[in-house]
Design a protein around this motif. Sequence first.
Motif, PDB file in Angstrom:
ATOM      1  N   MET A  59     -10.671   9.188   8.461  1.00  0.00           N
ATOM      2  CA  MET A  59      -9.617   8.586   9.238  1.00  0.00           C
ATOM      3  C   MET A  59      -8.326   9.378   9.001  1.00  0.00           C
ATOM      4  O   MET A  59      -7.982   9.690   7.871  1.00  0.00           O
ATOM      5  N   SER A  60      -7.603   9.679  10.074  1.00  0.00           N
ATOM      6  CA  SER A  60      -6.358  10.431   9.933  1.00  0.00           C
ATOM      7  C   SER A  60      -5.278   9.557   9.307  1.00  0.00           C
ATOM      8  O   SER A  60      -5.359   8.329   9.322  1.00  0.00           O
ATOM      9  N   THR A  61      -4.265  10.225   8.785  1.00  0.00           N
ATOM     10  CA  THR A  61      -3.157   9.499   8.166  1.00  0.00           C
ATOM     11  C   THR A  61      -2.484   8.581   9.187  1.00  0.00           C
ATOM     12  O   THR A  61      -2.184   7.426   8.879  1.00  0.00           O
ATOM     13  N   ASP A  62      -2.270   9.081  10.404  1.00  0.00           N
ATOM     14  CA  ASP A  62      -1.618   8.262  11.428  1.00  0.00           C
ATOM     15  C   ASP A  62      -2.435   7.023  11.775  1.00  0.00           C
ATOM     16  O   ASP A  62      -1.888   5.932  11.886  1.00  0.00           O
ATOM     17  N   SER A  63      -3.742   7.175  11.912  1.00  0.00           N
ATOM     18  CA  SER A  63      -4.554   6.006  12.253  1.00  0.00           C
ATOM     19  C   SER A  63      -4.651   5.045  11.067  1.00  0.00           C
ATOM     20  O   SER A  63      -4.700   3.825  11.251  1.00  0.00           O
ATOM     21  N   ALA A  64      -4.632   5.582   9.840  1.00  0.00           N
ATOM     22  CA  ALA A  64      -4.635   4.709   8.658  1.00  0.00           C
ATOM     23  C   ALA A  64      -3.336   3.913   8.602  1.00  0.00           C
ATOM     24  O   ALA A  64      -3.331   2.720   8.290  1.00  0.00           O
ATOM     25  N   ARG A  65      -2.217   4.572   8.922  1.00  0.00           N
ATOM     26  CA  ARG A  65      -0.925   3.877   8.931  1.00  0.00           C
ATOM     27  C   ARG A  65      -0.876   2.823  10.033  1.00  0.00           C
ATOM     28  O   ARG A  65      -0.407   1.707   9.812  1.00  0.00           O
ATOM     29  N   ASP A  66      -1.358   3.171  11.208  1.00  0.00           N
ATOM     30  CA  ASP A  66      -1.391   2.206  12.319  1.00  0.00           C
ATOM     31  C   ASP A  66      -2.243   0.993  11.962  1.00  0.00           C
ATOM     32  O   ASP A  66      -1.873  -0.147  12.236  1.00  0.00           O
TER      33      ASP A  66
END
Length: 158
Positions: free
Chosen positions: A1-8
């Motif tokens: 999972m990308s950092t952006d999707s983990a943050r979202d």
Amino acid sequence: MSTDSARDSFVERMGGALTSAGLARLPSRVFAALLVDDDGRMTAAEIAGGLGVSPAGVSGAVRYLDGVGMIRRERERGSRRDVFVVDDDAWHGMTVRLDQFYAPLIAALDRGLAELPADDPARRRLRLAREFLAFVLAEMSDLDERWAVRRAELGLDD
């Protein structure tokens, strides 16, 4: 999972948890977005873009969060833009400011107790509420000291 999707994903989970705890949905999501941001600092435009909401919605949400002490508003140097900031230890900060929340409640309960006749059945309920809130406030200073020790044990001191 990308950092952006983990943050979202975090924003939605944490926002949902805060909403379940009684905070309105958009302020919950704004707080979560600031919490997971790299430096905990975002402009209203960044918040609106990141959450896919209107700037007007962000304005109301940050006004609420600032008012209850969950975030603070700062001015960017050399700019007229506001930046909204969540402290690294935001939970601690909110907790130790409970006196600002409880003091008016205790004062209202004191006044109610002073005005009600001694034999009024509601006095017991008011006294219980008043004494509980006073107890919580007294315990907060001990909790604050214990947290300082625990932060040091965890190596999380600044």
